[in-house]
Structure formats: C-alpha cells, structure tokens
Motif scaffolding. Sequence first.
Motif, short mmCIF file in Angstrom:
data_model
loop_
_atom_site.label_atom_id
_atom_site.label_comp_id
_atom_site.label_asym_id
_atom_site.label_seq_id
_atom_site.Cartn_x
_atom_site.Cartn_y
_atom_site.Cartn_z
N VAL A 122 3.98 19.72 6.46
CA VAL A 122 3.97 20.98 5.70
C VAL A 122 4.67 21.99 6.55
N ARG A 123 4.15 21.99 7.79
CA ARG A 123 4.72 22.96 8.96
C ARG A 123 6.43 22.66 8.99
N LYS A 124 6.76 21.57 9.14
CA LYS A 124 8.08 21.17 9.70
C LYS A 124 8.95 21.60 8.32
N ASN A 125 8.43 21.28 7.07
CA ASN A 125 9.01 21.73 5.85
C ASN A 125 9.36 23.15 6.01
N ILE A 126 8.32 23.91 6.31
CA ILE A 126 8.37 25.50 6.14
C ILE A 126 9.29 25.88 7.16
N THR A 127 9.63 25.30 8.36
CA THR A 127 10.50 25.79 9.38
C THR A 127 11.61 25.26 9.33
N PHE A 128 12.02 24.41 8.39
CA PHE A 128 13.21 23.41 8.55
C PHE A 128 14.47 24.04 8.51
N GLY A 129 14.43 25.25 7.72
CA GLY A 129 15.78 26.04 7.59
C GLY A 129 16.03 26.92 8.73
N LEU A 130 14.96 26.95 9.47
CA LEU A 130 15.00 28.07 10.70
C LEU A 130 15.80 27.61 11.80
N ALA B 238 9.80 29.90 1.63
CA ALA B 238 10.63 31.21 1.52
C ALA B 238 10.15 32.25 2.31
N PHE B 239 8.96 32.61 2.37
CA PHE B 239 8.49 33.57 3.19
C PHE B 239 8.81 33.53 4.53
N ALA B 240 8.89 32.29 5.09
CA ALA B 240 9.17 32.26 6.72
C ALA B 240 10.59 32.50 6.93
N TYR B 241 11.32 32.59 5.93
CA TYR B 241 12.99 32.85 6.06
C TYR B 241 12.74 34.52 6.28
N ASP B 242 11.66 34.98 6.07
CA ASP B 242 11.71 36.59 6.15
C ASP B 242 12.62 37.38 5.24
N PRO B 243 12.56 37.01 3.96
CA PRO B 243 13.58 37.48 3.00
C PRO B 243 13.33 39.14 2.57
N ASP B 244 14.40 39.86 2.11
CA ASP B 244 14.08 40.89 1.67
C ASP B 244 13.82 40.73 0.02
N PHE B 245 14.37 39.74 -0.47
CA PHE B 245 14.31 39.34 -1.97
C PHE B 245 13.85 37.93 -2.19
N ILE B 246 13.00 37.67 -2.89
CA ILE B 246 12.67 36.16 -3.31
C ILE B 246 12.85 36.00 -4.84
N MET B 247 13.60 35.09 -5.08
CA MET B 247 13.76 34.53 -6.55
C MET B 247 13.00 33.31 -6.80
N ALA C 114 24.06 44.73 -4.31
CA ALA C 114 23.02 44.40 -3.56
C ALA C 114 23.19 44.81 -1.99
N ASN C 115 23.72 45.76 -1.85
CA ASN C 115 24.06 46.18 -0.59
C ASN C 115 23.08 46.15 0.38
N ASP C 116 21.72 46.52 0.12
CA ASP C 116 20.83 46.61 1.28
C ASP C 116 20.10 45.15 1.44
N VAL C 117 20.55 44.20 0.58
CA VAL C 117 19.73 43.15 0.52
C VAL C 117 20.40 42.04 1.40
N LYS C 118 19.74 41.75 2.48
CA LYS C 118 20.42 40.81 3.64
C LYS C 118 20.09 39.36 3.61
N ARG C 119 18.68 39.26 3.02
CA ARG C 119 18.03 37.81 2.89
C ARG C 119 17.42 37.30 1.75
N LYS C 120 18.12 36.60 1.03
CA LYS C 120 17.35 36.30 -0.18
C LYS C 120 16.92 34.83 -0.12
N ALA C 121 15.65 34.55 -0.67
CA ALA C 121 14.92 33.27 -0.78
C ALA C 121 15.01 32.80 -2.12
N TYR C 122 14.87 31.72 -2.37
CA TYR C 122 14.79 30.87 -3.62
C TYR C 122 13.75 29.92 -3.67
#
Length: 237
Positions: free
Chosen positions: A87-95, A138-147, A66-74
């Motif tokens: 809702v907003r704080k939940n979405i930005t919590f990990g950032l 998950a999308f707020a994290y700006d992922p390359d790949f979402i599981m 997964a060489n080109d995949v930098k950011r994965k969200a789950y």
Amino acid sequence: MDGIKLVNVGKIYTVEKEQVKVLDGIDLNLPANKITVILGRSGCGKTTLLRLVAGLETFEQGEIEANDVKRKAYVFQEDRLMPWLTVRKNITFGLKDKVINHQKIDEIIEMVGLEKFHSAYPRQLSGGMKQRASIARAFAYDPDFIMMDEPFSALDFFTREQMQKELLNIHQKTRCSILFVTHSIDEALMLGDKIVVLEKGIIKSEYEIEEKNHERDLLDNKFLNLKKQIMNDLKVI
Ligand SMILES: Nc1ncnc2c1ncn2[C@@H]1O[C@H](COP(=O)(O)OP(=O)(O)O)[C@@H](O)[C@H]1O
Ligand SMILES: [Mg+2]
C-alpha cells in the motif's frame, strides 16, 4: 486559486469516418475548494469531460482555463494499484524519492484509515480499502485539483456510503478542489457543493447546494425535492 473554467467546450470523436459530437457548448465553472459533481447516465460524456479537464484528451472547440492549477490528480473507477507493491509503495510510486515526505505520507495513510495495512499488498485488501489506497495515492501527489471518475461504483451499498462519508471528512480537512463523476443521483446529493446534470453531451441543469452540516440527510424535504427535480431533468420520472 480560482478553480477551472470551461468556455464553450466541444469534443468530437470520429468513429468509422462518422463524426460524433460527444460534448457540445459546455460552459462551466469548477470552483476552487469545492466538490463539483457531474451527474448523468452512461454514455452522456462524463468521462470525456473529466479527461478534457485533466488534459488527457484534445478537443476541437472552446477553451479550458486552469491558470492557477498546477497539479492535477486522477482517481479511476477501478483502483489501478500495482499488485506487487505494498500500500505504501503504491501510494509513493509516482513520486520522486527526493520529494517524499514520509511524515506526510503517514498522515495521508491515517486519513484514509489504512495505518494498519500500510505494508499489505492489494490482494490482501477489500474493494473499499483498495479505493482508499487509490485516493491516498492521489493526495500524496499534493494536487490542487482531484478528478474522480465513478470511484465508488464497484463497491457495495454500505461500503459506498462509508466511502462517501470519508471523502467528505477528507474534504473538510484539506478543502481540496474535487471534480467527481457519478451516475448515482443519491451520491451526487450526498457529495456535491455543485451538481451539474449532463445529458447527451449538453449541460441540462446546475444546482448549488448550501449546507452547513457536511453529513447530509437525504430524506430531508430539501433533498427529496431536489432529487425529484433532478429525476425530472434526467427524465427518469
Ligand atoms: N475514444 C473514443 N472514441 C470514440 N468514441 C468514444 C471514445 N470515448 C468515448 N466515446 C463515446 O463518447 C460518448 C461518451 O462517452 P463517455 O464520456 O465515456 O461517457 P460516460 O462516461 O458518461 O459513460 C459515448 O457515446 C462513447 O461511446
Ligand atoms: Mg464514464
């Protein structure tokens, strides 16, 4: 981005000194910008496969490239929102505060249809809305790949159908790469650019679906035939 490639991947769990091979010889391409669906009955190894790809689990055999995949969200089956945050704080919590782009967060909240509820708490939301908030996170994290591990399976039939359509709309807009796990054949047919049927830790079959309309008619003969084929693979007929 090239996506993710699994080569001869195997996973063993040891339960009470006995070794159980949960995944065996998995060769699989997860193409970039597409939705790949892993379909199979309960216990066949879907979550394990997802956790390996996400890097949440070690494995004994094979390689995951997964060489080109930098950011994965789950996105988990249950929403895992924090009840004391809006809702907003939940979405930005990990950032990190510094990297939060508030305009982009607004767009994501709008994309999942929660603009009127951005300051609501999880207890004020329906099941479908909570899952939308999880997807937004998950999308707020700006992922390359979402599981996504059976993210809609706790929802009622109508909400689930609506969420599937919304996910397809989001995918059309963002062209993100998604690995989606389900035990529902219809959900797989509705969402998958590629469907991978997993049985007892082994890939039983794979199907690529070319479809111009992103809203599919599952009563169309093409999909009915594919459904029969998959039911046959899973030995449900
Ligand atoms: N942490 C673990 N320790 C031991 N066995 C496990 C563990 N996690 C999953 N398993 C076993 O691995 C198999 C596959 O589980 P899982 O990947 O969760 O299947 P699925 O998501 O398809 O229902 C099951 O037999 C399950 O009991
Ligand atoms: Mg599972």
